[in-house]
Design a protein around this motif. Structure first.
Motif, short mmCIF file in Angstrom:
data_model
loop_
_atom_site.label_atom_id
_atom_site.label_comp_id
_atom_site.label_asym_id
_atom_site.label_seq_id
_atom_site.Cartn_x
_atom_site.Cartn_y
_atom_site.Cartn_z
N ALA A 83 1.29 14.38 6.98
CA ALA A 83 1.64 13.91 5.64
C ALA A 83 0.45 13.19 5.01
O ALA A 83 -0.43 12.69 5.70
CB ALA A 83 2.84 12.97 5.72
N GLY A 84 0.46 13.16 3.68
CA GLY A 84 -0.67 12.55 2.98
C GLY A 84 -0.63 11.03 2.95
O GLY A 84 -1.50 10.39 2.36
N ILE A 85 0.39 10.45 3.58
CA ILE A 85 0.52 8.99 3.52
C ILE A 85 -0.71 8.31 4.10
O ILE A 85 -1.15 8.62 5.21
CB ILE A 85 1.78 8.50 4.27
N GLY A 86 -1.28 7.39 3.35
CA GLY A 86 -2.43 6.63 3.83
C GLY A 86 -3.72 7.43 3.80
O GLY A 86 -4.69 7.02 3.17
N ILE A 87 -3.72 8.60 4.41
CA ILE A 87 -4.98 9.35 4.52
C ILE A 87 -5.27 10.22 3.31
O ILE A 87 -6.33 10.82 3.19
CB ILE A 87 -5.00 10.22 5.79
N SER A 88 -4.28 10.34 2.41
CA SER A 88 -4.55 11.08 1.18
C SER A 88 -4.42 10.12 0.00
O SER A 88 -5.30 10.03 -0.84
CB SER A 88 -3.56 12.24 1.06
N GLY A 89 -3.31 9.39 -0.02
CA GLY A 89 -3.12 8.38 -1.05
C GLY A 89 -2.68 7.07 -0.42
O GLY A 89 -2.10 7.04 0.67
N ILE A 90 -2.97 5.97 -1.10
CA ILE A 90 -2.59 4.66 -0.59
C ILE A 90 -2.28 3.75 -1.78
O ILE A 90 -2.82 3.94 -2.86
CB ILE A 90 -3.73 4.09 0.32
N VAL A 91 -1.39 2.76 -1.55
CA VAL A 91 -0.94 1.91 -2.66
C VAL A 91 -1.30 0.45 -2.39
O VAL A 91 -1.05 -0.07 -1.30
CB VAL A 91 0.59 2.02 -2.82
#
Lengths: 436, 400
Positions: free
Chosen positions: A365-373
């Motif tokens: 999944a793109g969590i953290g390694i693709s997008g981060i908040v």
């Protein structure tokens, strides 16, 4: 009498001479399959190829009983589902295709969302982020947190970086946006990254000053448009009940100041939307957009509290999605080029060797390694949904805090790595065999 | 059909030499030892040129009889200023190496080849033909630097190894603004080291056109008559891409390639999407095609469906596709925008029927060799059948 087949001059070898090396046996290349319906399987592989086969043929194939003279054999071979003595180049091509599909991984995190404030003047019942009232400045991100976020961001090796300002209503804290854009650009003189800024806003407090700043720094605008006036105003209440008028006027002003390609809109589907697929698409066409992203409600924030999420079933949503899509296809047939973005993402995945930058539907999944908040309070989350979940008490996807944790600590935290390994369908039991 | 070779009286007085033709600009020669002056009627030969040519045949010898005057054969009377010729005094052969005004100049560097394609228009010949490279190395510095494009062909040019690299370097040095397009079967690019050499030359505008005839390896190998060629060529294409080389894929359409055309297109889109151009080419009735005519010939009208599907697949994948060597009257109209006028001028012809056609100007016409076999569906369009000029059909400067 059979017609004589035209013959090659006898100095050439016939096709059979080259065919002979195919032999009789073949190996299966990595593949997964799943029943599509009662009669058919779909076979897929990790490079994104697919073949739909009648179940009996698929069984023959898996049991190494497929006739190498059949058309289906050539199709499976052409799409790299089997290997025979004819050639070994399939392995190289598969490797390249897999590498291409995963090419964005190498760039690491490229989307950074700054929640510059949780305050908002709207009171949308479907709000997924638990907004706060306009006067509660405790819900603004501080300059110190923003500066640490910028440092954090430039730790990512990604050559392309997207900075997205989120809220609340992000423009209620425009001063911080101005600070961040300026500071990032200053730093980027040395960094040399390809940076794009996007402000997600309801356009309520759009001003000439803001627009000229956006123009100067090439900032994109992303807003909400749920459909025609009545629906939009009903979905997105604000004092005065004119959120539609505000949005439409803002879209016009932004386009005029920045150019049509600098302004995008997103829609959210409420129960009231379900009966208006054609009207919603028409509204997007009328407002000059050439695409729409049909999005269901996410089960976070106020949307849960107000019971809106349970307001419609998945079947109702799918029915809405189908009707909208049918209408969009019809528009295209009529010569009006118009796209549904979610379908486009899916089709790109199915029909091309390329990846999408979309953080969902990835393995891992793109969590953290693709997008981060970066949340207003300095907390770092793996995704937009992660901070929404945290607002309702579940901090499972909180990765750390800008004030206490470094890039390395956050990115190598068990919290992140555990989630990532659970989303790698290549190795998770069950997922590894799923045809989808 | 323009002739590129002519015969003159033999003069047994020396080695073959390459010269640039000077016509109608008397005065002191720019590079006299590498120029040949064409004498006008009764013109006195100006001094200082390597050779003298005469179109009229009146001059047999130059003043003082120190230089031979070569009578230009009738069929080469078009020779004009800036053209480059090779004269072999021992045999009397005059070979037009380069035509200044043509957009279709190509350098045939060798006739040797490691494949033996069923439909080769230029069948390979074994043996030493190093005089070809030598002639072109002499000619390149004499070519006009403002030439738009120059082709490299064969045979298989990569068999030349170092000599090919020498030609590329000469082109980069003398013709830096001229696009270079090489035809190669791509098999030797299976060796990454060769691709690295091309990368190191770093020519500013260089593209390699590589044939691929099927998505199924043994089908491709059959067409090129070489076992293992598919794997070598596909790996070659990947290696070239790794080295940043620009690649075009060339598919020749005939009875043994059209069946899987849509699958072939899908294979390219899926596996080789980095290629810059895909050319789907009609058959030229030359060389081996004459031997294999019945086995290879298929009326283009009979593969319209496959061709349409293949182009659709490639366009849907945003790939740049062209159709070469097809007459507009045999093509599905939706394919007209990708049809190119691709046939080199010196072998390009139209037939009688074409004279009545309203869109002949937009049509690529025929190879001169098409007299052997043409589609049974050639038909002239009336002007009311074609509502507007066909903007899509562009002149493709290339070497077919």
């Amino acid at each position: 009498m059979l017609p004589t087949l035209p013959l090659l001059n006898d100095r050439f070898l016939g096709a059979a001479a080259f065919r002979a090396r195919v032999g009789t046996g073949y190996s299966l290349l990595p593949l997964r399959l799943i029943a599509l319906d009662a009669l058919r399987y779909v076979l897929t592989n990790f490079a994104g190829e697919h073949v739909v086969l009648p179940k009996a043929i698929a069984r023959q194939f898996i049991r190494h009983e497929l006739d190498s003279n059949s058309a289906v054999y050539d199709e499976l071979k052409s799409k790299h589902f089997l290997l025979d003595d004819d050639s070994t180049v399939a392995l190289d091509l598969l490797a390249v295709k897999y590498r291409t599909k995963q090419s964005l991984l190498a760039n690491f995190t490229s989307l950074f969302m700054f929640v510059v404030t949780l305050r908002c003047d709207h009171s949308c019942p479907y709000c997924q982020v638990s907004r706060q009232s306009v006067d509660r400045h405790a819900y603004d991100m501080t300059i110190a947190a923003a500066d640490r976020a910028i440092d954090f961001m430039f730790h990512s090796p990604s050559p392309a970086i997207k900075v997205e300002f989120q809220g609340g209503e992000s423009l209620l804290n425009f001063e911080l946006i101005r600070h961040i854009v300026t500071r990032v650009n200053d730093r980027n003189v040395l960094e040399g990254r390809d940076i794009r800024f996007v402000i997600a806003t309801n356009l309520m407090c759009l001003s000439d000053e803001i627009l000229s700043f956006c123009k100067e720094h090439d900032v994109f605008i992303s807003t909400s448009l749920d459909g025609p006036r009545t629906l939009h105003n009903q979905n997105r209440p604000r004092p005065g009940g004119d959120s539609y008028e505000v949005a439409v006027a803002g879209i016009g002003r932004s386009r005029e100041a920045l150019g049509a390609d600098r302004v995008a809109a997103l829609m959210t589907t409420t129960e009231a939307s379900l009966s208006q697929p054609v009207e919603i698409v028409d509204e997007y066409v009328r407002q000059g957009f050439n695409s729409i992203f049909l999005r269901p409600l996410s089960p976070y924030g106020f949307a849960v509290k107000t019971g809106l999420v349970t307001g419609y079933s998945i079947e109702q949503w799918l029915d809405f999605y189908r009707r909208s899509l049918e209408y969009i296809v019809e528009l295209n047939y009529r010569g009006i080029p118009f796209r549904e973005d979610y379908s486009s993402l899916i089709l790109r995945k199915i029909l091309t060797p390329y990846p999408t930058g979309y953080v969902d539907l990835q393995s891992p999944a793109g969590i953290g390694i693709s997008g981060i908040v970066f949340n207003y309070d300095g907390d770092i989350y793996a995704s937009d949904e992660a901070r929404m979940l945290a607002e309702s008490g579940d901090r499972r996807f909180r990765l750390g805090n800008l004030h206490t944790d470094s890039f390395e600590e956050v990115m190598s935290s068990d919290n992140l790595i555990d989630i990532l390994s659970e989303t790698m369908t290549e190795c998770v039991p069950m997922c590894v065999d799923c045809g989808f | 059909m323009i002739k590129l070779h002519g015969k003159m009286p033999k003069r047994d007085d020396g080695e073959p030499f390459v010269v640039r033709v000077v016509r109608g600009t008397p005065g002191s020669p720019l590079a006299g030892d590498r120029e040949a002056y064409i004498l006008g009627p009764d013109e006195v030969a100006p001094p200082g040129y390597r050779a003298y040519l005469s179109a009229g045949g009146a001059h047999l010898q130059s003043p003082g009889q120190t230089r031979v005057i070569w009578p230009i054969p009738e069929e080469l009377s078009y020779l004009s200023d800036g053209d480059i010729v090779r004269i072999n005094p021992k045999t009397g052969e005059l070979w037009v190496v380069y035509r200044r005004s043509s957009p279709f100049n190509a350098m045939l560097l060798t006739e040797r080849c490691n494949s033996n394609c069923l439909m080769c228009s230029q069948p390979p010949k074994a043996g030493d033909d190093s005089h070809l490279v030598k002639a072109y190395l002499d000619a390149i510095p004499l070519m006009a630097p403002d030439s738009a494009e120059l082709g490299i062909t064969g045979g298989e040019p990569t068999l030349l190894g170092g000599s090919l690299l020498q030609v590329l370097r000469a082109c980069k040095e003398h013709l830096p603004d001229t696009a270079l397009h090489m035809l190669s079967n791509g098999r030797l690019f299976n060796y990454l080291s060769l691709c690295r050499e091309f990368e190191a030359i770093d020519h500013p505008d260089f593209m390699i056109g590589i044939p691929l005839y099927s998505d199924i390896p043994h089908r491709h190998d059959f067409v090129v008559q070489a076992a293992g060629a598919f794997d070598q060529t596909v790996r070659g294409i990947m290696n070239l891409a790794r080295c940043g080389q620009r690649i075009e894929i060339r598919m020749v359409l005939h009875r043994e390639t059209v069946d899987r055309l849509p699958q072939f297109a899908r294979f390219v889109a899926r596996n080789l999407p980095f290629v810059e151009h895909i050319a789907l080419m009609g058959l030229e009735m030359m060389g081996y095609v004459k031997m294999n005519l019945e086995a290879l010939w298929i009326d283009p009208v009979d593969y319209r469906q496959q061709l349409r599907q293949a182009v659709d697949v490639l366009r849907q994948h945003d790939l740049n596709v062209s159709i070469y060597n097809h007459q507009l009257c045999v093509l599905d109209r939706v394919l007209w925008p990708v049809a190119r006028k691709s046939i080199s001028d010196w072998k390009n012809e139209y037939i009688d029927k074409c004279r009545e056609c309203a869109i002949q100007d937009s049509c690529g016409g025929f190879f001169a060799s098409s007299s052997l076999r043409r589609s049974a569906h050639i038909a002239a369009f009336q002007s009311h059948e074609v509502c507007s000029p066909i903007a899509g059909v562009k002149k493709q400067v290339s070497n077919v």
